[in-house]
Design a protein around this motif. Structure first.
Motif, PDB file in Angstrom:
ATOM      1  N   GLY A   1      28.789  40.214  55.022  1.00  0.00           N
ATOM      2  CA  GLY A   1      29.932  41.084  55.238  1.00  0.00           C
ATOM      3  C   GLY A   1      29.971  42.189  54.219  1.00  0.00           C
ATOM      4  O   GLY A   1      29.002  42.431  53.497  1.00  0.00           O
ATOM      5  N   SER A   2      31.112  42.866  54.176  1.00  0.00           N
ATOM      6  CA  SER A   2      31.252  43.953  53.219  1.00  0.00           C
ATOM      7  C   SER A   2      32.499  43.741  52.378  1.00  0.00           C
ATOM      8  O   SER A   2      33.504  43.221  52.845  1.00  0.00           O
ATOM      9  N   SER A   3      32.406  44.146  51.129  1.00  0.00           N
ATOM     10  CA  SER A   3      33.487  43.987  50.164  1.00  0.00           C
ATOM     11  C   SER A   3      33.943  45.367  49.709  1.00  0.00           C
ATOM     12  O   SER A   3      33.123  46.230  49.403  1.00  0.00           O
ATOM     13  N   THR A   4      35.240  45.556  49.673  1.00  0.00           N
ATOM     14  CA  THR A   4      35.816  46.823  49.257  1.00  0.00           C
ATOM     15  C   THR A   4      36.482  46.656  47.892  1.00  0.00           C
ATOM     16  O   THR A   4      37.302  45.743  47.723  1.00  0.00           O
ATOM     17  N   LEU A   5      36.144  47.496  46.940  1.00  0.00           N
ATOM     18  CA  LEU A   5      36.786  47.463  45.634  1.00  0.00           C
ATOM     19  C   LEU A   5      38.137  48.154  45.760  1.00  0.00           C
ATOM     20  O   LEU A   5      38.217  49.338  46.064  1.00  0.00           O
ATOM     21  N   VAL A   6      39.207  47.379  45.576  1.00  0.00           N
ATOM     22  CA  VAL A   6      40.562  47.923  45.677  1.00  0.00           C
ATOM     23  C   VAL A   6      40.902  48.720  44.431  1.00  0.00           C
ATOM     24  O   VAL A   6      41.573  49.735  44.495  1.00  0.00           O
ATOM     25  N   GLY A   7      40.415  48.251  43.270  1.00  0.00           N
ATOM     26  CA  GLY A   7      40.655  48.973  42.022  1.00  0.00           C
ATOM     27  C   GLY A   7      41.337  48.097  40.997  1.00  0.00           C
ATOM     28  O   GLY A   7      41.416  46.879  41.140  1.00  0.00           O
ATOM     29  N   ALA A   8      41.845  48.739  39.945  1.00  0.00           N
ATOM     30  CA  ALA A   8      42.525  48.025  38.870  1.00  0.00           C
ATOM     31  C   ALA A   8      43.752  47.317  39.428  1.00  0.00           C
ATOM     32  O   ALA A   8      44.473  47.864  40.264  1.00  0.00           O
ATOM     33  N   ASP A   9      43.969  46.072  38.988  1.00  0.00           N
ATOM     34  CA  ASP A   9      45.088  45.283  39.499  1.00  0.00           C
ATOM     35  C   ASP A   9      45.624  44.401  38.377  1.00  0.00           C
ATOM     36  O   ASP A   9      44.937  43.487  37.922  1.00  0.00           O
ATOM     37  N   PRO A  10      46.868  44.645  37.916  1.00  0.00           N
ATOM     38  CA  PRO A  10      47.412  43.868  36.795  1.00  0.00           C
ATOM     39  C   PRO A  10      47.617  42.397  37.134  1.00  0.00           C
ATOM     40  O   PRO A  10      47.661  41.556  36.237  1.00  0.00           O
ATOM     41  N   THR A  11      47.722  42.027  38.423  1.00  0.00           N
ATOM     42  CA  THR A  11      47.897  40.617  38.780  1.00  0.00           C
ATOM     43  C   THR A  11      46.620  39.813  38.547  1.00  0.00           C
ATOM     44  O   THR A  11      46.641  38.596  38.621  1.00  0.00           O
ATOM     45  N   CYS A  12      45.512  40.490  38.273  1.00  0.00           N
ATOM     46  CA  CYS A  12      44.238  39.811  38.019  1.00  0.00           C
ATOM     47  C   CYS A  12      44.017  39.464  36.554  1.00  0.00           C
ATOM     48  O   CYS A  12      42.970  38.923  36.212  1.00  0.00           O
ATOM     49  N   ALA A  13      44.971  39.800  35.692  1.00  0.00           N
ATOM     50  CA  ALA A  13      44.786  39.561  34.253  1.00  0.00           C
ATOM     51  C   ALA A  13      44.354  38.123  34.004  1.00  0.00           C
ATOM     52  O   ALA A  13      44.849  37.214  34.656  1.00  0.00           O
ATOM     53  N   PRO A  14      43.386  37.881  33.128  1.00  0.00           N
ATOM     54  CA  PRO A  14      42.810  38.811  32.167  1.00  0.00           C
ATOM     55  C   PRO A  14      41.691  39.681  32.748  1.00  0.00           C
ATOM     56  O   PRO A  14      41.188  40.555  32.054  1.00  0.00           O
ATOM     57  N   LEU A  15      41.279  39.434  34.013  1.00  0.00           N
ATOM     58  CA  LEU A  15      40.276  40.309  34.618  1.00  0.00           C
ATOM     59  C   LEU A  15      40.955  41.601  35.055  1.00  0.00           C
ATOM     60  O   LEU A  15      42.175  41.690  35.132  1.00  0.00           O
ATOM     61  N   GLN A  16      40.145  42.631  35.385  1.00  0.00           N
ATOM     62  CA  GLN A  16      40.732  43.952  35.576  1.00  0.00           C
ATOM     63  C   GLN A  16      40.837  44.397  37.028  1.00  0.00           C
ATOM     64  O   GLN A  16      41.783  45.073  37.401  1.00  0.00           O
ATOM     65  N   PHE A  17      39.872  44.076  37.862  1.00  0.00           N
ATOM     66  CA  PHE A  17      39.777  44.707  39.177  1.00  0.00           C
ATOM     67  C   PHE A  17      39.968  43.699  40.312  1.00  0.00           C
ATOM     68  O   PHE A  17      39.796  42.498  40.127  1.00  0.00           O
ATOM     69  N   ARG A  18      40.304  44.220  41.499  1.00  0.00           N
ATOM     70  CA  ARG A  18      40.430  43.391  42.691  1.00  0.00           C
ATOM     71  C   ARG A  18      39.529  43.958  43.781  1.00  0.00           C
ATOM     72  O   ARG A  18      39.462  45.169  43.975  1.00  0.00           O
ATOM     73  N   SER A  19      38.844  43.060  44.488  1.00  0.00           N
ATOM     74  CA  SER A  19      38.093  43.459  45.678  1.00  0.00           C
ATOM     75  C   SER A  19      38.488  42.524  46.808  1.00  0.00           C
ATOM     76  O   SER A  19      38.973  41.412  46.578  1.00  0.00           O
ATOM     77  N   VAL A  20      38.309  42.969  48.039  1.00  0.00           N
ATOM     78  CA  VAL A  20      38.647  42.153  49.208  1.00  0.00           C
ATOM     79  C   VAL A  20      37.491  42.182  50.192  1.00  0.00           C
ATOM     80  O   VAL A  20      36.758  43.174  50.285  1.00  0.00           O
ATOM     81  N   ILE A  21      37.332  41.078  50.887  1.00  0.00           N
ATOM     82  CA  ILE A  21      36.421  41.021  52.029  1.00  0.00           C
ATOM     83  C   ILE A  21      37.299  40.824  53.248  1.00  0.00           C
ATOM     84  O   ILE A  21      38.039  39.846  53.351  1.00  0.00           O
TER      85      ILE A  21
END
Length: 193
Positions: A33-53
């Motif tokens: 499939g394909s994954s789209t980088l949504v971008g910076a997301d504070p709910t992912c702390a301590p990680l920085q970014f969110r992507s979705v498939i």
């Protein structure tokens, strides 16, 4: 005498209804499939970014049937560390849960080997109340947008206890025989009054 025979028959029918047992289902398969980088997301702390498939972009086959796959993933810079949620949907039933792991860049720029541990937290249909774990290994190609993702799965699903149709039939016949005996006895009592 007839009352005793009816009671014995009803007891035998109810007694032969075997209890449902849980099954351990081997789960192997693969998805692309394909994954789209949504971008910076504070709910992912301590990680920085969110992507979705998106499930519309996936095609999966497995030992349990064809499925669609969707995730919401929190990523560190470069995707070295990741965690998130997933859904594997077979159309009439599905299971879902969490995963964590990460990726290792290969010698080819923009291509990473990936590895995750998936934990099943529940589901619907034949997977209602399911638990278990399985591994996912694959590859992410981030040289283009959206990213291309391919994953191979292997593990086990602890499926819930679901009565077989024959068990349901025996239980229904047993309850019907008991109900018939009770009704017939009630009619006799009323006639005697």
């Amino acid at each position: 005498m007839r009352k005793l025979v009816r009671t014995v028959v009803a007891g035998v029918l109810l007694g032969t209804a075997l209890p449902a047992k849980a099954d351990i289902l081997p789960f192997t398969g693969s998805v692309t499939g394909s994954s789209t980088l949504v971008g910076a997301d504070p709910t992912c702390a301590p990680l920085q970014f969110r992507s979705v498939i998106n499930p519309a972009s996936t095609v999966g086959t497995s030992s349990l049937g064809n499925f669609t796959y969707s995730t919401s993933t929190c990523l560190s810079l470069g995707g070295v560390t990741s965690f998130g949620t997933f859904i594997i949907d077979f159309g009439t039933d599905a299971f879902n849960g969490t995963f964590d792991g990460g990726s290792t860049p290969t010698s080819t720029p923009g291509i990473s080997d990936t590895s995750w541990l998936f934990t099943i937290l529940g589901g619907t249909g034949r997977f209602e109340g399911a638990t278990g774990t399985f591994n996912g290994t694959g590859m992410t190609v981030a040289r283009t947008r959206p990213w291309h993702v391919s994953i191979d799965f292997v593990g086990n699903i602890n499926a819930p206890a679901v009565p077989e149709p024959a068990t349901w039939a025996m239980m229904i016949l047993g309850f019907g025989a008991v109900g018939f005996a009770v009704r017939r006895r009630r009619v006799r009592l009323i006639q005697q009054i």
